[in-house]
Design a protein around this motif. Sequence first.
Motif, short mmCIF file in Angstrom:
data_model
loop_
_atom_site.label_atom_id
_atom_site.label_comp_id
_atom_site.label_asym_id
_atom_site.label_seq_id
_atom_site.Cartn_x
_atom_site.Cartn_y
_atom_site.Cartn_z
N PRO A 9 21.43 10.72 16.87
CA PRO A 9 22.12 11.95 17.30
C PRO A 9 21.26 12.71 18.31
O PRO A 9 20.62 13.70 17.97
CB PRO A 9 22.30 12.74 16.00
N GLY A 28 21.19 17.66 18.45
CA GLY A 28 21.34 17.03 17.14
C GLY A 28 20.03 16.62 16.49
O GLY A 28 19.98 16.36 15.29
N ALA A 46 16.35 26.83 14.59
CA ALA A 46 16.01 25.82 13.58
C ALA A 46 14.59 26.06 13.06
O ALA A 46 14.32 25.98 11.86
CB ALA A 46 16.14 24.42 14.17
N ASN A 102 23.12 4.14 12.95
CA ASN A 102 24.32 3.32 13.07
C ASN A 102 24.40 2.81 14.50
O ASN A 102 23.55 3.12 15.33
CB ASN A 102 25.58 4.11 12.68
N THR A 129 21.15 16.27 4.36
CA THR A 129 20.79 15.22 5.30
C THR A 129 19.95 15.80 6.43
O THR A 129 19.88 17.00 6.61
CB THR A 129 22.04 14.55 5.91
N GLY A 130 19.34 14.93 7.21
CA GLY A 130 18.41 15.38 8.24
C GLY A 130 19.07 16.07 9.42
O GLY A 130 18.50 16.96 10.00
N ASP A 131 20.27 15.64 9.80
CA ASP A 131 20.90 16.32 10.92
C ASP A 131 22.24 16.91 10.50
O ASP A 131 22.79 16.56 9.47
CB ASP A 131 21.03 15.42 12.14
N PRO A 143 20.66 25.16 7.08
CA PRO A 143 19.41 24.40 7.00
C PRO A 143 19.67 22.98 6.51
O PRO A 143 20.54 22.73 5.68
CB PRO A 143 18.57 25.18 5.99
N ALA A 144 18.90 22.05 7.06
CA ALA A 144 18.92 20.67 6.61
C ALA A 144 17.70 20.47 5.74
O ALA A 144 16.58 20.72 6.18
CB ALA A 144 18.89 19.73 7.79
N ILE A 145 17.94 20.06 4.52
CA ILE A 145 16.83 19.93 3.58
C ILE A 145 16.92 18.53 2.99
O ILE A 145 17.44 18.31 1.91
CB ILE A 145 16.92 21.03 2.50
N ALA A 146 16.46 17.57 3.78
CA ALA A 146 16.65 16.18 3.41
C ALA A 146 15.82 15.85 2.18
O ALA A 146 16.24 15.10 1.30
CB ALA A 146 16.27 15.27 4.57
N SER A 157 17.01 20.29 13.12
CA SER A 157 17.48 20.98 11.94
C SER A 157 16.21 21.53 11.30
O SER A 157 15.10 21.27 11.78
CB SER A 157 18.18 20.02 11.00
N THR A 158 16.38 22.26 10.22
CA THR A 158 15.17 22.83 9.60
C THR A 158 14.23 21.72 9.15
O THR A 158 13.02 21.80 9.38
CB THR A 158 15.54 23.72 8.41
N SER A 159 14.77 20.69 8.51
CA SER A 159 13.84 19.69 7.96
C SER A 159 13.23 18.82 9.06
O SER A 159 12.07 18.45 8.98
CB SER A 159 14.50 18.84 6.88
N THR A 160 13.99 18.51 10.10
CA THR A 160 13.38 17.72 11.18
C THR A 160 12.36 18.57 11.94
O THR A 160 11.35 18.05 12.41
CB THR A 160 14.44 17.18 12.15
N MET A 211 27.27 8.02 10.05
CA MET A 211 28.11 8.43 11.16
C MET A 211 27.94 9.92 11.36
O MET A 211 28.79 10.71 10.98
CB MET A 211 29.58 8.13 10.88
N ASP A 212 26.82 10.29 11.87
CA ASP A 212 26.59 11.70 12.07
C ASP A 212 27.60 12.22 13.08
O ASP A 212 27.80 11.64 14.13
CB ASP A 212 25.19 11.94 12.59
N PHE A 248 27.21 18.36 20.70
CA PHE A 248 26.18 18.95 21.54
C PHE A 248 26.23 18.35 22.93
O PHE A 248 25.93 18.99 23.91
CB PHE A 248 24.83 18.75 20.88
N SER A 296 27.67 15.31 14.44
CA SER A 296 27.30 16.43 15.29
C SER A 296 26.96 16.01 16.70
O SER A 296 27.06 16.77 17.62
CB SER A 296 26.11 17.15 14.69
N ARG A 297 26.54 14.74 16.83
CA ARG A 297 25.96 14.36 18.12
C ARG A 297 26.87 14.65 19.28
O ARG A 297 26.46 15.16 20.29
CB ARG A 297 25.61 12.89 18.11
N ARG A 298 28.14 14.30 19.12
CA ARG A 298 29.02 14.43 20.27
C ARG A 298 29.26 15.88 20.64
O ARG A 298 29.45 16.20 21.78
CB ARG A 298 30.35 13.72 20.01
#
Lengths: 417, 489
Positions: free
Chosen positions: B388, B392, A224, B383, A163-165, A178-181, B395-398, A1-2, A8, A4-6
């Motif tokens: 996203p 969304g 990013a 989901n 996580t990725g986002d 930073p996202a460091i999946a 990010s850095t990794s994407t 359930m990310d 943006f 952030s989407r909403r």
Amino acid sequence: MDASRRLFIRNGVATVTLGLAAPEFLTAIAEAQGIPSRRLVVVYLGGGNDALNTLIPYQDGAYYSRRPSIAIPAGQVLQVGTDAAGRALGLHPRLGGLRSLFNEGRLALVQRTGYPNSSRSHFEAGDIWGTANPQSPTGSGWLGRYLDTLSRPVDALAAWNTTGDTPRALVSAQTGVPAIANASTYTYASPNRGSAALEERAAAQAMATNASASRPHLAFVNSANLAAIETLDRVALATSYAPTIAYPTSGFALALRTVAGAIARGIGSKVYWVQTGGYDTHAQQGAGAGSYGNLMGTLGDGLAAFYTDIRNQGLANDTTVIVFSEFGRRISENGSGGTDHGAAGLMMVLGGMVRGGLHGTAASLAPGNPTLENSSGDVHYETDFRCVYARALDQWLGVNSVPILNGDFRNGAPAIF
Amino acid sequence: MSQLDPDVDHLLRRAGFGAGPAEVEIFRDMSPAAAVAHLVDFEGRPDDVDDRIGRPDHARVSVRDLFSPDIDIEDARQRWLFRMIHTRRPLQEKMALFWHNYFATAYSKLAADSGETQAAKMLAHKPGTLRGPQGQIELFRQYALGNFRDLLLEVARDPATLVWLDGKSNTRARPQENFGREVMELFTVGVGHYTESDVYAAARVFTGWNLRGSDNYRQDEYGDLNAYQEFVFNADQHDTNPKTFSFPIYANGERTIPARSESAGLQDGIDLITALAVHPETARRLARKFWQFFVSEIHPPDPAFVESTATTYLQSGTRIGPVVYRLLSSSWFTDPSVLYARYSWPAEFVVRSIKEVGWQGLSLDKARSPLAGMGQLLFEPPNVGGWPIGAGWFSTSTMLARANFAATLVTTQKDNLAAAFQSEATTPQGLLAAMLDRVTPAPLDADPRRALESYLIAGGPWTGSATQVATRAAGLARLLVASSEYQLV
């Protein structure tokens, strides 16, 4: 359930300003902001955790009558004593590692956390927990607002999202996270080798440094892009970490292992975000075994490994973990051997300085009891989740929670530290 | 920029996957209006793209023994990417992607429930050789620009949906709320336009909307590729009581679905779905989604657009074709401020970069793990709310995953690029200009353009030697595809 989407979509581009200095300078900033110092690891259980099968009121007859096929038998629960209301409770049988930490006094279980008029929508509820604003769950997140209190220029790794986002909680007006999946693929390849590859990376960095003031959406992607290039070398440090114990092989445990590596290598991030999904258990969730049992095994084994590793490194007293989910689930099981979206849930707080034990009181699940809501379909909240946030901000991270939470939630906060 | 009219280029980025050599050929002399008609009226052109898998001059697929896109999810992913690259009906594939996100259904839950073969079949089966209903993605292709009410009804009866949102176990004794909630929250009216008691009522409406296996179908046994599951209305599991909603179900304003006999109970769901499809909030919600998908993600939906689009949708009897046709022909769509005002989805980014940079010798399997790193593994949305989208994605990794895919792609095309650009690479500026005719980021400001020019001569003064062109053309293509500007469409 990310979450952030909403943001943006509703609010357009978040304005993210990143320090543009060289990596070695950023390390100096990180040190100036205090290494070693306290850090917060936030764990999100995506989908709405069935709190009543995590911490089980095993002497409540209604628990068994309302959950004929998914109740955990009283003989299987890992007993953790009785709460202030005299209700006997036990952890799910797959949470053996967490029960040991509970017995050591390092795990606090905060019962019936929630807020008025609980949302049953994954996305709205996720935004509410992320923004800490049930009335208007848009804009920045509570952790993002905390990060904005750090002195500028802020370290590019002030927070570390595994996580990725970007989850809603980390959305910030001034601090990029930073996202460091996967730290081992956090690298920069090239079709060329040697100096041409290095020149290419330098050119990419120069391009991303363009402020592009007239195109804020381009500036956002540049931020990013630039943060990625600027954090490559320090993240590589964390990947070379050798833990003191063997972690389970789940993605959740591997994310926690990455966090432990970042902590042990002195990266200096103040906030880490880890999440694990699969909690939307509408069907066939099982009882002690089955899919919910597997979720509990993943959670408990991962957290226990992480805590043990951190403790072995002598870092447990500087580390606190908060576990939450966007809502609890209905009390009665549905026709599919699962549970639908409910209201109040369970927060867990783990760490070397945590005051462990049972906080708050369990609901009584017999229909008509005032601890319930929605025609006794769901558990009503007792402790506002923002009180737990407030305690973590004030007592752990050492900042004033009132402006961050846009309100005073210090009264009624459980004594978890 | 590219070799097409800028408005046509814009149209192809939004209503397709950008312009490769085939599109440059087709659209070179076409007006924007003719190009819109060409894209929307795709039924007249053959859907022959699958037959071209394995042909020379096309991207390759990787196979372990037999290419099995109807029953193997990795092969299904490769087939879909192949279609996006080589289709003669780009808008149909684009709409399939839109609906895949809108009715987001993930393979992993289906596989845990019914096994990997059945899960792939539920999502991607294209009728022809095997028995069983078409996969969900074929439904989205069939209804790409079709009637939304009919699509919603098909989705409600789709085996993948029935597993994904647990409808298969929705029974009279214990109604299952998952589908009943999401059909209102995510598929139609949205939060704020239904109540908790509507969720209970909707769950009861769909009681008995279950699955049955074919005679050769066995739970936990997947050897028979012709086995399948299909929708069944279990009348004896249907709740026959009346169901009252907070919004009108019938044209006369009536809010209650009447009590019906078990055998007539299927009509309950048809009535609710029809009511939801024609609900004004559904029309507005779809309009906002189309604004984000086709027009802009950096400008909030223009209220006049939302009302106009919602009206078109309702007046056309919930058909999507007229909505999209009007949208693509509108001044909202062609306004200069919305050029490059969307963030490309990872699948769009991968497909467009392949179409522009080249695919000779490239296996589409090479995009699989990068797409996961970019956050968009096809058939695996995170989901039911979908991916996203918008900012969304980044990010850095994407972003690193995008940059590293660009490196992988360009590495496979290094020799082709060297040969293609040798004659124009007499100067670094000549190479850059020629490359920008083919690889099309959003306009570059002066600073990034200078950074590219500096890169071209960073290894030494320009000689135009074959070695220098090979190295720098590859590096340049990668820098452009990995640039922030290229992520905007």
